[in-house]
Design a protein around this motif. Structure first.
Motif, PDB file in Angstrom:
ATOM      1  N   ASP A 122       0.825  -1.198   0.000  1.00  0.00           N
ATOM      2  CA  ASP A 122       0.000   0.000   0.000  1.00  0.00           C
ATOM      3  C   ASP A 122       0.863   1.253   0.000  1.00  0.00           C
ATOM      4  OD1 ASP A 122      -2.394   1.530   0.175  1.00  0.00           O
ATOM      5  OD2 ASP A 122      -2.061   1.764   2.319  1.00  0.00           O
ATOM      6  N   MET A 123       2.005   1.203   0.672  1.00  0.00           N
ATOM      7  CA  MET A 123       2.880   2.369   0.740  1.00  0.00           C
ATOM      8  C   MET A 123       3.806   2.461  -0.469  1.00  0.00           C
ATOM      9  SD  MET A 123       5.689   3.522   3.637  1.00  0.00           S
ATOM     10  CE  MET A 123       4.483   3.746   4.927  1.00  0.00           C
ATOM     11  N   PHE A 124       4.461   1.334  -0.794  1.00  0.00           N
ATOM     12  CA  PHE A 124       5.432   1.338  -1.886  1.00  0.00           C
ATOM     13  C   PHE A 124       4.764   0.890  -3.192  1.00  0.00           C
ATOM     14  CE2 PHE A 124       8.025   0.669   1.963  1.00  0.00           C
ATOM     15  CZ  PHE A 124       8.895   1.742   1.836  1.00  0.00           C
ATOM     16  N   SER A 125       5.365   1.308  -4.316  1.00  0.00           N
ATOM     17  CA  SER A 125       4.760   1.050  -5.631  1.00  0.00           C
ATOM     18  C   SER A 125       5.414  -0.112  -6.363  1.00  0.00           C
ATOM     19  CB  SER A 125       4.841   2.323  -6.485  1.00  0.00           C
ATOM     20  OG  SER A 125       4.168   3.384  -5.866  1.00  0.00           O
ATOM     21  N   PHE A 126       5.848  -1.132  -5.629  1.00  0.00           N
ATOM     22  CA  PHE A 126       6.357  -2.333  -6.284  1.00  0.00           C
ATOM     23  C   PHE A 126       5.184  -3.005  -7.000  1.00  0.00           C
ATOM     24  CE2 PHE A 126       9.322  -1.701  -2.740  1.00  0.00           C
ATOM     25  CZ  PHE A 126      10.528  -1.700  -3.447  1.00  0.00           C
ATOM     26  N   ARG A 127       5.382  -3.289  -8.274  1.00  0.00           N
ATOM     27  CA  ARG A 127       4.265  -3.769  -9.108  1.00  0.00           C
ATOM     28  C   ARG A 127       3.997  -5.251  -8.864  1.00  0.00           C
ATOM     29  NH1 ARG A 127       3.734  -5.544 -14.530  1.00  0.00           N
ATOM     30  NH2 ARG A 127       5.995  -5.367 -14.824  1.00  0.00           N
ATOM     31  N   LEU A 128       2.758  -5.567  -8.505  1.00  0.00           N
ATOM     32  CA  LEU A 128       2.336  -6.949  -8.277  1.00  0.00           C
ATOM     33  C   LEU A 128       1.778  -7.504  -9.585  1.00  0.00           C
ATOM     34  CD1 LEU A 128       2.206  -8.943  -5.858  1.00  0.00           C
ATOM     35  CD2 LEU A 128      -0.218  -8.351  -5.666  1.00  0.00           C
ATOM     36  N   VAL A 129       2.468  -8.502 -10.133  1.00  0.00           N
ATOM     37  CA  VAL A 129       2.061  -9.094 -11.408  1.00  0.00           C
ATOM     38  C   VAL A 129       0.899 -10.057 -11.206  1.00  0.00           C
ATOM     39  CG1 VAL A 129       2.825 -10.478 -13.377  1.00  0.00           C
ATOM     40  CG2 VAL A 129       4.384  -8.823 -12.329  1.00  0.00           C
ATOM     41  N   LYS A 130       0.981 -10.846 -10.137  1.00  0.00           N
ATOM     42  CA  LYS A 130      -0.077 -11.808  -9.819  1.00  0.00           C
ATOM     43  C   LYS A 130      -0.372 -11.751  -8.331  1.00  0.00           C
ATOM     44  CE  LYS A 130       1.078 -15.085 -13.518  1.00  0.00           C
ATOM     45  NZ  LYS A 130       1.449 -16.483 -13.848  1.00  0.00           N
ATOM     46  N   GLY A 131      -1.639 -11.949  -7.987  1.00  0.00           N
ATOM     47  CA  GLY A 131      -2.050 -11.938  -6.591  1.00  0.00           C
ATOM     48  C   GLY A 131      -2.817 -10.677  -6.236  1.00  0.00           C
ATOM     49  N   ASP A 132      -3.293 -10.631  -5.016  1.00  0.00           N
ATOM     50  CA  ASP A 132      -4.088  -9.517  -4.513  1.00  0.00           C
ATOM     51  C   ASP A 132      -3.229  -8.700  -3.548  1.00  0.00           C
ATOM     52  OD1 ASP A 132      -5.907  -7.746  -3.477  1.00  0.00           O
ATOM     53  OD2 ASP A 132      -7.385  -9.249  -2.877  1.00  0.00           O
ATOM     54  N   ALA A 133      -2.962  -7.437  -3.908  1.00  0.00           N
ATOM     55  CA  ALA A 133      -2.084  -6.586  -3.103  1.00  0.00           C
ATOM     56  C   ALA A 133      -2.621  -6.369  -1.697  1.00  0.00           C
ATOM     57  CB  ALA A 133      -1.877  -5.246  -3.797  1.00  0.00           C
TER      58      ALA A 133
END
Length: 786
Positions: A122-133
């Motif tokens: 939620d804080m950092f913008s690391f991109r999640l390719v798969k899964g629910d952030a």
């Protein structure tokens, strides 16, 4: 008219091939060097700026007196957020940790494993390719992995929901796949586990305001004006909240912007891989210097060759050309040469970029489809063309047609004072860079060869893993029985970058207001023998005594306590609430990088294990590795055998300095080469202009030596002037750099003599080639028209 100017410019370039090649080569090398440096600088300055909320994210740093660190305690983020409405979100991180992961029969030992709160994505913008952030880090048995690790562990299969065995004791489930972490992120990880994992629960429950092992980040509210005064006030509130929970120590907190962590974190217990803003500034200045040197070449050669174009200017003015048109023509020619140079420079960059990346330890790329980069490159070309062509254009366009058409060309070979000034500037830059190269080389050699207070060679290290912690005595017995490994010791940490420390130390006569952080090491009885350390007083730990509550200090610790090596023996001190006796004082040794001064160190008897260090016998290193591997695999076959050498660890510690030194040396040599390229072109033209004079001198009996001295004399005087200017500048610059090291070389005057003399010799060789060529020419040919 533009088409006419373009034709004339192209014809001029083709007609004077040697002159054009020197100009284009000098500018191309200068541009290529500057582009490479600026790519590196841009990458360093871009760290963490790609996070969407980067401007609102800060890391909490703490300081106990002079001991400044990047870590905080577990309970602080929650306590601070509840007390301060300005804090909208918080995240704690722990790592990097070493872990063993296995999928089926395949085992992987990983060293980029972190733990984070569920608010991490939620804080950092690391991109999640798969899964629910929102839920990926909420399961205690969950785990995020990067795309690279997903491919490594599961190939082309969907990794979501797959089970991975961790440390041979529990299963974790892949709940999300992250895009590979950008290289310009100060957080570099392959695995991210939730803070609610079983192995982290104890640290969260045992006095969460006392154990400083967490990297804590806060996100400020959008309506909070993050001025320096407001941030200082917020840090002051943190100090007050901390005092409410821990009255035993005084900690000062500061808030560091996320985007400044990489380059501005000269902190202890910080994440590895940090940069140095000083190096960024140095290389940016070097890039400018190299371009200045390249532009000076163009200006020098253009003004020196002005007589050749004097009649062309005169005729143009007679037929109606105004000065503005002539300025535009000459600037156009300079811009054309600049754009040709840019094309050559881009080709050079494309060819050498892989090697440069390897040298710099980066993954820099040149994407010409990037509009910002393309505009920057075009801007460099335009700026180079305008700067290098401005003076020649103004100078050439100012010729008076009456004089030049009458053949009165005296004084039209260029403004000699201005040209000489440019040559001096070139060699001031070159000499400063040469001195810097020598100083950096000597400092890096000093780091490599410095006496650290122990013998770092032939020390083989193996960290204890898995069941080895529960089989310590069996491990020690096996090591002692094998002749290849019987010279061993066990330490809690290697003396390369010791991070543990406490202020909970008391001694007789201590000022109760004094707060000093004492690092500590737990070592076995043979530690001082294996590391070949010198005891100044007392004895080492021994199995003949009950040393479970005894201590050994280093010199600095004894001095801090107001004792000497002799008087300290037998004194009672209390370390972390355990009272004991000082039984020995060891000579100071570096247990942290030499950028830091030696701190007071307390050493205890090791009862828990840690890292096995074996001193290998001469010529038996391979046999020792094999024996150590057999022992490790026999007692703990689940973990792959891993080892390293202490001197390699130390070398890796100064990898950033080594890379900086290599890059600096490369571009310093290129700057000298560009200077000599221009000097060669200038000397060739001056020799050509004085061909008849040299012919007359030879007829009258002048020797080759006299001719060479004649032609090189003017350049020699200019370089001597450059030496006088460059030496104090270089002295100031290298002293500024050396102050970043607590232990560094003392720069003698020899360095400030050797480098300028080297520049002078290089210049002589450059000038002498053309001088000798003219000097050995047949005077009959040069005087034939007289």
């Amino acid at each position: 008219m533009f088409r006419n100017y373009l034709k004339i410019a192209l014809r001029s370039i083709l007609r004077h091939k040697a002159y054009s090649i020197i100009n284009i080569s000098g500018l191309a090398i200068g541009m290529a060097s500057s582009i490479l440096i600026l790519l590196w600088v841009q990458h360093e300055l871009s760290y963490d700026k790609w996070h969407q909320r980067a401007a609102r994210i800060y890391r909490i740093n703490s300081a106990a007196g002079d001991f400044k660190t990047a870590v905080t305690a577990a309970g602080m983020t929650e306590g601070f957020q509840s007390a301060m409405p300005a804090i909208r979100n918080t995240v704690r991180l722990v790592g990097p940790r070493h872990s063993l992961f296995s999928v089926g029969d395949r085992k992987f030992e990983e060293n980029k494993v972190f733990y984070a709160d569920s608010s991490f994505l939620d804080m950092f913008s690391f991109r999640l390719v798969k899964g629910d952030a929102k839920t990926a880090l909420q399961r205690p048995d969950g785990m995020l992995i990067t795309e690279e690790m997903a491919a490594r562990y599961f190939g082309k299969e969907d990794p979501i929901g797959k089970v991975v065995r961790k440390s041979n004791n529990r299963d974790v489930v892949v709940t999300g796949v992250l895009a590979n972490i950008p290289s310009n992120s100060h957080l570099q990880f392959d695995f991210m586990l939730p803070m609610s994992s079983p192995e982290q629960r104890r640290e969260l429950t045992d006095n969460p305001w006392d154990n400083f092992t967490f990297y804590s980040y806060i996100q400020l509210d959008e309506h909070f004006a993050a001025t320096p005064a407001a941030l200082a006030d917020l840090a002051g509130q943190m100090n007050k909240v901390f005092k409410q929970h821990n009255t035993g120590i005084k900690i000062d907190f500061t808030l560091q912007p996320l985007t400044r962590i990489h380059l501005h974190s000269n902190l202890q217990i910080d994440l590895a891989g940090g940069g140095n803003v000083q190096y960024v500034n140095i290389f940016f200045i070097v890039a400018i210097f190299i371009m200045v040197v390249a532009c000076i070449n163009f200006m020098n050669l253009a003004t020196a060759r002005s007589a050749r174009r004097a009649k062309e200017v005169g005729l143009r003015k007679v037929v109606g050309a105004v000065r503005r048109q002539l300025i535009m023509q000459f600037l156009g020619e300079a811009l054309l040469i600049s754009f040709f140079s840019l094309l050559v420079a881009l080709l050079v960059v494309w060819l050498v970029l892989p090697s440069f990346n390897e040298l710099a330890g980066k993954t820099l790329i040149v994407n010409l489809w990037d509009g910002k980069l393309l505009l920057t490159l075009l801007g460099i070309a335009v700026a180079t063309g305008l700067i290098s062509g401005s003076y020649p254009a103004l100078f050439l366009s100012g010729f008076r047609p009456v004089k030049v058409l009458k053949g009165n060309l005296r004084g039209l070979s260029g403004n000699r004072l201005f040209r000489n000034t440019l040559v001096v500037v070139q060699f001031v830059v070159s000499i400063v860079l040469l001195i810097g190269t020598i100083v950096i080389y000597n400092q890096l050699r000093y780091i490599k060869n410095r006496n650290l207070g122990y013998e770092k060679e032939n020390l083989l290290c193996m960290p204890m893993k898995g069941e080895l912690w529960n089989k310590k005595q069996a491990l020690y017995d096996a090591l002692a029985k094998d002749p290849a490994t019987d010279q061993f010791t066990v330490t809690s940490d290697l003396p390369t970058n010791t991070t543990s420390g406490t202020i909970n130390v008391d001694w007789p006569g201590k000022d109760p207001r004094l707060q000093i952080v004492f690092p500590s090491l737990d070592v076995s009885e043979s530690y001082f023998d294996i590391f070949h350390m010198k005891l100044l007083g007392g004895r080492a730990f021994s199995k003949s005594f009950n040393d479970s509550s005894n201590y050994i200090l280093n010199e600095t610790a004894a001095r801090t306590m107001g004792m000497t090596a002799a008087s300290a023996i037998g004194q009672q001190i209390t370390f972390q609430d355990t009272k004991g006796t000082i039984v020995g004082v060891v000579a100071d040794f570096n247990f942290k990088p030499i950028q830091r001064t030696i701190e007071p160190l307390v050493m205890r008897l090791n009862r828990w294990g840690g890292i096995v260090v074996v001193r290998t016998k001469p010529g038996a290193t391979e046999a020792t590795i094999k024996s150590l591997g057999k022992i490790s695999q026999a007692l703990e076959p689940a973990y792959p055998f891993a080892y390293n050498f202490l001197d390699q660890d130390l070398a890796n510690q100064y990898k950033g300095e080594q890379q900086m030194g290599s890059i600096f040396n490369l571009f310093a040599l290129l700057a000298v080469f560009i200077s000599c390229l221009g000097l060669y072109g200038l000397s060739a033209y001056m020799a050509e202009q004085r061909t008849k004079e040299i012919g007359v001198r030879k007829v009258l009996g002048a020797s080759l030596f006299n001719i060479v001295r004649l032609l090189s004399g003017d350049f020699t005087r200019l370089i001597v002037i450059a030496m006088v200017i460059a030496i104090p500048l270089a002295r100031w610059a290298v002293n500024q750099w050396l102050t970043s090291f607590a232990y560094h070389i003392q720069v003698g005057w020899g360095v400030f003599v050797l480098a300028p003399l080297a520049a002078l010799v290089i210049a002589w060789i450059t000038v002498s080639y053309e001088s000798i060529k003219v000097g050995v020419a047949n005077p009959v040919k040069s005087l034939r028209s007289e």
